[in-house]
Structure formats: structure tokens, C-alpha cells
Motif scaffolding. Structure first.
Motif, PDB file in Angstrom:
ATOM      1  N   ALA A 102      49.747  40.455  49.066  1.00 28.90           N
ATOM      2  CA  ALA A 102      48.386  40.279  48.549  1.00 28.90           C
ATOM      3  C   ALA A 102      47.646  39.159  49.283  1.00 28.90           C
ATOM      4  N   ASP A 103      48.391  38.297  49.969  1.00 33.26           N
ATOM      5  CA  ASP A 103      47.762  37.196  50.701  1.00 33.26           C
ATOM      6  C   ASP A 103      47.320  37.587  52.106  1.00 33.26           C
ATOM      7  N   ILE A 104      47.636  38.797  52.548  1.00 35.80           N
ATOM      8  CA  ILE A 104      47.235  39.214  53.889  1.00 35.80           C
ATOM      9  C   ILE A 104      45.715  39.335  53.965  1.00 35.80           C
ATOM     10  N   ASP A 105      45.147  38.765  55.006  1.00 32.39           N
ATOM     11  CA  ASP A 105      43.704  38.872  55.240  1.00 32.39           C
ATOM     12  C   ASP A 105      43.452  40.139  56.058  1.00 32.39           C
ATOM     13  N   ALA A 106      43.107  41.218  55.374  1.00 34.99           N
ATOM     14  CA  ALA A 106      42.933  42.509  56.055  1.00 34.99           C
ATOM     15  C   ALA A 106      41.822  42.448  57.095  1.00 34.99           C
ATOM     16  N   ASP A 107      40.814  41.610  56.876  1.00 35.63           N
ATOM     17  CA  ASP A 107      39.710  41.519  57.828  1.00 35.63           C
ATOM     18  C   ASP A 107      40.151  40.888  59.147  1.00 35.63           C
ATOM     19  N   ALA A 108      41.269  40.185  59.132  1.00 37.86           N
ATOM     20  CA  ALA A 108      41.741  39.530  60.351  1.00 37.86           C
ATOM     21  C   ALA A 108      42.653  40.431  61.179  1.00 37.86           C
ATOM     22  N   LEU A 109      42.949  41.632  60.692  1.00 38.39           N
ATOM     23  CA  LEU A 109      43.812  42.565  61.414  1.00 38.39           C
ATOM     24  C   LEU A 109      42.950  43.371  62.376  1.00 38.39           C
ATOM     25  N   ALA A 110      43.063  43.051  63.644  1.00 36.86           N
ATOM     26  CA  ALA A 110      42.168  43.627  64.647  1.00 36.86           C
ATOM     27  C   ALA A 110      42.364  45.129  64.804  1.00 36.86           C
ATOM     28  N   TYR A 111      41.259  45.857  64.825  1.00 37.56           N
ATOM     29  CA  TYR A 111      41.225  47.274  65.205  1.00 37.56           C
ATOM     30  C   TYR A 111      42.150  48.135  64.321  1.00 37.56           C
ATOM     31  N   ARG A 112      42.175  47.841  63.054  1.00 38.26           N
ATOM     32  CA  ARG A 112      42.993  48.602  62.108  1.00 38.26           C
ATOM     33  C   ARG A 112      42.125  49.687  61.494  1.00 38.26           C
ATOM     34  N   LEU A 113      42.485  50.946  61.710  1.00 39.91           N
ATOM     35  CA  LEU A 113      41.739  52.084  61.187  1.00 39.91           C
ATOM     36  C   LEU A 113      42.584  52.838  60.165  1.00 39.91           C
ATOM     37  N   PRO A 114      41.944  53.536  59.226  1.00 43.37           N
ATOM     38  CA  PRO A 114      42.714  54.351  58.271  1.00 43.37           C
ATOM     39  C   PRO A 114      43.604  55.346  59.004  1.00 43.37           C
ATOM     40  N   GLY A 385      48.941  32.194  57.151  1.00 42.93           N
ATOM     41  CA  GLY A 385      50.368  32.233  57.442  1.00 42.93           C
ATOM     42  C   GLY A 385      50.964  33.612  57.237  1.00 42.93           C
ATOM     43  N   VAL A 386      50.648  34.240  56.118  1.00 41.32           N
ATOM     44  CA  VAL A 386      51.175  35.569  55.819  1.00 41.32           C
ATOM     45  C   VAL A 386      50.639  36.601  56.810  1.00 41.32           C
ATOM     46  N   THR A 387      49.371  36.492  57.150  1.00 41.50           N
ATOM     47  CA  THR A 387      48.767  37.430  58.101  1.00 41.50           C
ATOM     48  C   THR A 387      49.414  37.288  59.479  1.00 41.50           C
ATOM     49  N   TYR A 388      49.701  36.061  59.863  1.00 43.35           N
ATOM     50  CA  TYR A 388      50.368  35.825  61.142  1.00 43.35           C
ATOM     51  C   TYR A 388      51.741  36.486  61.164  1.00 43.35           C
ATOM     52  N   VAL A 389      52.522  36.310  60.109  1.00 41.78           N
ATOM     53  CA  VAL A 389      53.852  36.920  60.047  1.00 41.78           C
ATOM     54  C   VAL A 389      53.739  38.443  60.070  1.00 41.78           C
ATOM     55  N   TYR A 390      52.784  38.990  59.342  1.00 38.46           N
ATOM     56  CA  TYR A 390      52.617  40.453  59.352  1.00 38.46           C
ATOM     57  C   TYR A 390      52.315  40.959  60.755  1.00 38.46           C
TER      58      TYR A 390
END
Length: 505
Positions: A102-114, A385-390
Motif C-alpha cells: 500500500a506504500d508503493i507510489d504508483a505514480d513513480a512507476l515509469a511507463y506502467r500501462l494496464p 523506500g518501498v517503491t525503490y524495492v519494488y
């Protein structure tokens, strides 16, 4: 003479065989084990596939079979018809410290499409190998089991491999025969790295009741233990400098002593059904090629299993090497294409070793490591931190340096959804290269894209083009060239000739 002989019928060797078979190569796989071992089945053979690895199976049409073999009928893939890709639902752990997706920042995940495949899955080596072996057989790949490689020699044109009392000749040999690779040793690859900090154990045991072990990952001041859902399936790490390696079989008394020390409980083991040890020794070859011999997977790099990076890194090796080796076999590849296998995959392997070393270091019981662990735990409680690990564990951050400043070039292509409902993955089952042309006037059409046997041209509008007008996608799904809505045709030509050996005009 075979085009390619592969040593090892594990997931990496079989996936490579499928990629070569898909291209029409004559492939022979030599596997030293006569039958799959019980270590490959659930629960001890359990492995995690990252979203990037799951996408490989999806793009080659093998995902339904893999889900069935894995018992993952409820795979939580994303709804591909959504306008925006949802945040990931799993991010696992770092050094036994569990992370909240739940802590992942989805907006920071580059070029992620459905896409139907935005999540990883839990599977087993047995499931992965069964699906790949079936696919390999369909593609005409021959697999010989009980054939242990014992010698090899190579010259300028071929490699001869000894297995049992038979010799097999091929234009190329690929060692996918694991961390103790015979091919690596016989071919003289340098294999260097760092010695272990811990001994790891995995076991299937009968545990006396009541069971004081907490479920899941548990990082303690003296190591770590993992209690899996399957009764008696336990893993543990003992920070002993790797003293209890595979040189001896662990006894019930030894396993109970280590488990009590690591867990801080008075747990009692009544019986041991299966048990094995491993370490966090981290080593890598300096090159993935010596003449006509190449390495992939654990044969090229070993490290601890922390973060479930081993299988996924090997899958990345196989999908990268397969089309390049096939192009070399058929003679249309540029001379330097096969060298890009080491250039692209060696840094990925090196980063994986660093990633697992960092986890080993932070788990040590000394005061310095414990202080760093406190700091890391604080960082992992933040969205950054969580987004980086993901990004690191999912493969989302992998980007090859292909000599372009375009932010998409070198990345795994997002699963573009066309307005007619099709996805990029629908065009990748045959393993060829693709040009996607989103421009209104189809600038790359009308003679610009030739060599239909090498490059498939697809011109259609998509739901979200990420600001691109056109892309060239390699057979492994990596974007080799991208441009805006007024494409530079000269740059496209250079990219096509460099990566595919194709003069397109």
C-alpha cells in the motif's frame, strides 16, 4: 551437427531452448538428472516469478499452462481494460523486513500501462519446467536426460561435448547447468566474488506442538527464520560465515539447535523429511562468453536467494540470449550482436549480487549491522523506500544502455493496448521483432519496413501511446528505438540494422 547444445534442463536452459526452437534452430538439451527430483516440487521447490518474468510466459502464450501447473487459478493480474494501471499488490521483503504494498507510489512507476500481467506469481520449479519442456517438445527440441557433460573442446567453427559415452557436436554450446556448472569449469571461465556470511537451511520437518514459530519472515538479532504455510516447511539463516555448507548433511539435532538459536524459542523437531543447505556466496564470471561457449543463469552468477532474484535473473538471461544466438546461427546478425549479451546482462547480474550482498550485510548480529538495519527499516517504512524495492525486485527498473537518450529505449516494452482491444503481447507469440507505428500518416509504412521475416509492421492506434509515434521492439520485448510523432527515419534505419541486421529501406 546441431545448431546449439544446451547443458541443463532447468528453467533457464529450457526457456533458452524454446526461444531457439521458436526461431527454427536445431537444439539439443543435455540434462544430467535422469528424473526431476523431489526438491523441485511443492513445497520445497517453491519459487516466485516477478511481473517481468510472468510477462515472458504471457508473450509466448505459455501463461495459462503455467498458471494451471502452479495451481494459480486465482492469479491476481490487473484488469487490462482499465485506463490507469493499478498499484502493485505485492512487494515481498528486504532482508526479512516485510514491506507494505500500500506504500508503493504508483505514480513513480515509469511507463506502467494496464496489462493482464502486472503481478508476480508463486510457482514451483516443477511447474515451470513442465510447461517449458512441453513447449520445447512442440518446437522440435530434443532433451536427453541422464546425460552428464564430462568434457568439451572447441575450435573456430564448432564445439564438441562429451556426455556419457557419446559425443555431440554443435555450432554453439550454452551452459545452463547451475551454480556448480561443469561447462563453466571446462571452458575456463573466471569465476570470482565474495565468500558467504551465513548458512541457509530449508527443510520439511515434523514440528512438535505447540509450535512457537511465528508465520512468515522473522528477522531476529541472531539471523532469520521463515515459517511457510505448508506444515513443517521452514527456512532459516544462521550468520556463521557459511560454516555449514553442503559438505555435510544436517542432522535433526543440528537443525533444531540452529532453529532454536535463530528463533529464540524452544521449538522441538520430531523428524526431518528433507533438508538442504545453501549460502550467500556471491560470484560471477567476468564474461558470459568464451569463444563458442556461453553461460546463462546460475552458471554465470550465484548469490543468496534473498529477494527471489535467482530464477528471475536467469529468465532474463535466456530471453536476452535466445534471439541473438538464433540470429547468429542464421547469419543475418551484425558481427557484434552476440557480444551485446554480456554487455547487457552482466551489469544486471552484478547488480543482483550487490542487492543480495546488501541484504546479507544488514542481517548480521554485530552492532554496526544492527544500527544500519534500524536505518534501513525506517527507510522501508516510506513510500520512496518501498517503491525503490519494488522497482528492483520486479524488473521494472531494468534498462539497457542502447546508445539512445529516449527514456523508453532499452526498457521492456509496456503492454500497449490497441483501440480494437488487442495488446502488444498478442503480436509477440512468434518471437519476431515488431515496429509499432502510431503516427497518423504511418510514416514508416510504404517500403520503409522490409524484411517481413525479421520485422513485423503493426500500424494501429493505441489507448495510450506514452507520447511516442513509433517504436522498434526486439524479439525479447526490449525497445530498440522510439521516436515522437514525427519519427527520424534515419535513426530508425540505424537501429534496425544494428539490432536486427536488417536494411529496411
Amino acid at each position: 551437427m546441431h545448431d546449439v547444445v544446451i547443458a541443463g534442463a532447468g528453467p533457464v536452459g529450457l526457456l533458452l531452448a524454446c526461444e531457439l526452437g521458436l526461431a527454427g534452430c536445431d537444439v539439443l538439451v543435455l540434462e544430467q538428472e535422469a528424473e526431476p527430483t523431489e526438491w523441485k516440487a511443492m513445497p520445497l521447490g517453491m519459487r516466485g516469478l516477478s511481473p517481468t518474468s510472468v510477462e515472458v510466459f504471457h508473450r509466448r502464450g505459455m501463461l495459462p499452462g503455467l498458471l494451471r501447473a502452479s495451481g494459480a487459478d486465482q492469479y491476481a493480474g490487473a484488469d487490462a481494460d482499465l485506463e490507469v494501471a493499478p498499484a502493485p499488490r505485492s512487494v515481498a521483503h528486504f532482508a526479512g523486513m516485510m514491506l507494505d504494498p500500500a506504500d508503493i507510489d504508483a505514480d513513480a512507476l515509469a511507463y506502467r500501462l494496464p496489462s493482464p500481467v502486472l503481478e508476480g506469481i508463486m510457482t514451483s520449479l516443477e511447474a515451470v519446467e513442465s510447461v517449458l519442456a512441453e513447449q520445447a517438445a512442440k518446437l522440435g527440441v530434443k532433451i536427453l536426460r541422464g546425460a552428464r557433460v564430462s568434457a568439451l573442446r572447441q575450435d573456430a567453427d564448432s564445439v564438441t561435448v562429451q556426455a556419457g559415452d557419446q559425443e555431440y557436436q554443435a555450432r554453439w554450446l550454452v551452459g545452463c547447468d547451475g551454480g556448480r556448472s561443469t561447462v563453466r569449469g571446462l571452458a575456463g571461465f573466471a569465476f570470482t566474488g565474495t565468500e558467504p556470511l551465513f548458512t541457509g537451511y530449508t527443510m520439511l520437518a515434523t514440528v512438535a506442538e505447540p509450535n512457537p514459530l511465528r508465520p512468515g519472515f522473522n528477522l531476529t538479532p541472531t539471523g532469520m527464520y521463515l515459517r511457510m504455510p505448508t506444515p513443517g516447511h521452514i527456512g532459516m539463516l544462521d550468520c556463521d560465515g557459511g560454516a555449514y555448507d553442503r559438505t555435510r548433511q544436517p542432522t535433526l539435532q543440528h537443525l533444531q539447535s540452529v532453529l532454536r538459536r535463530v528463533s529464540g524459542t524452544d521449538v522441538t523437531l520430531d523428524d526431518i523429511h528433507l533438508a538442504s543447505t545453501f549460502t550467500d556466496r556471491a560470484m560471477q564470471t567476468d564474461s558470459y562468453r568464451q569463444g563458442r561457449v556461453l553461460l546463462a543463469g546460475d552458471a554465470a552468477h550465484i548469490h543468496s536467494p534473498l529477494g527471489a532474484q535467482g530464477l528471475n535473473t536467469g529468465i532474463g538471461d535466456a530471453i536476452n540470449l535466445g534471439w541473438k544466438l538464433a540470429a547468429t546461427v542464421y547469419g543475418y546478425a551484425p558481427d557484434e550482436l552476440l557480444d551485446t549479451y554480456t554487455q547487457e546482462r552482466h551489469p544486471v547480474g552484478a547488480h543482483t549480487l550487490e542487492w543480495t550482498r546488501a541484504q546479507s550485510a544488514v542481517m548480521q548480529p554485530d552492532p554496526h549491522a544492527q544500527a544500519i538495519q534500524t536505518l534501513v527499516r525506517d527507510l522501508l517504512n516510506t513510500p520512496d523506500g518501498v517503491t525503490y524495492v519494488y522497482n528492483r525486485t520486479s524488473g521494472a527498473s531494468t534498462r539497457y544502455d542502447l546508445g539512445s537518450t529516449h527514456p523508453l529505449v532499452g526498457r521492456n516494452a509496456p503492454d500497449f493496448r490497441f483501440t480494437d482491444g488487442k495488446h502488444l503481447s498478442d503480436f509477440m507469440k512468434e518471437g519476431g521483432s515488431l515496429v509499432l507505428d502510431f503516427t497518423a500518416d504511418q510514416r514508416l509504412h510504404g517500403g520503409h519496413v522490409g524484411h517481413a521475416d525479421l520485422i513485423r509492421y503493426v500500424a494501429a492506434p493505441v489507448v495510450n501511446d506514452l507520447g511516442c509515434g513509433a517504436l522498434l521492439i526486439r524479439p525479447d520485448g526490449v525497445i530498440a528505438w522510439a521516436d515522437d510523432h514525427d519519427p527520424d527515419l534515419t535513426a530508425f534505419e540505424r537501429a534496425a540494422e544494428r539490432w536486427l541486421g536488417a536494411t529496411t529501406l
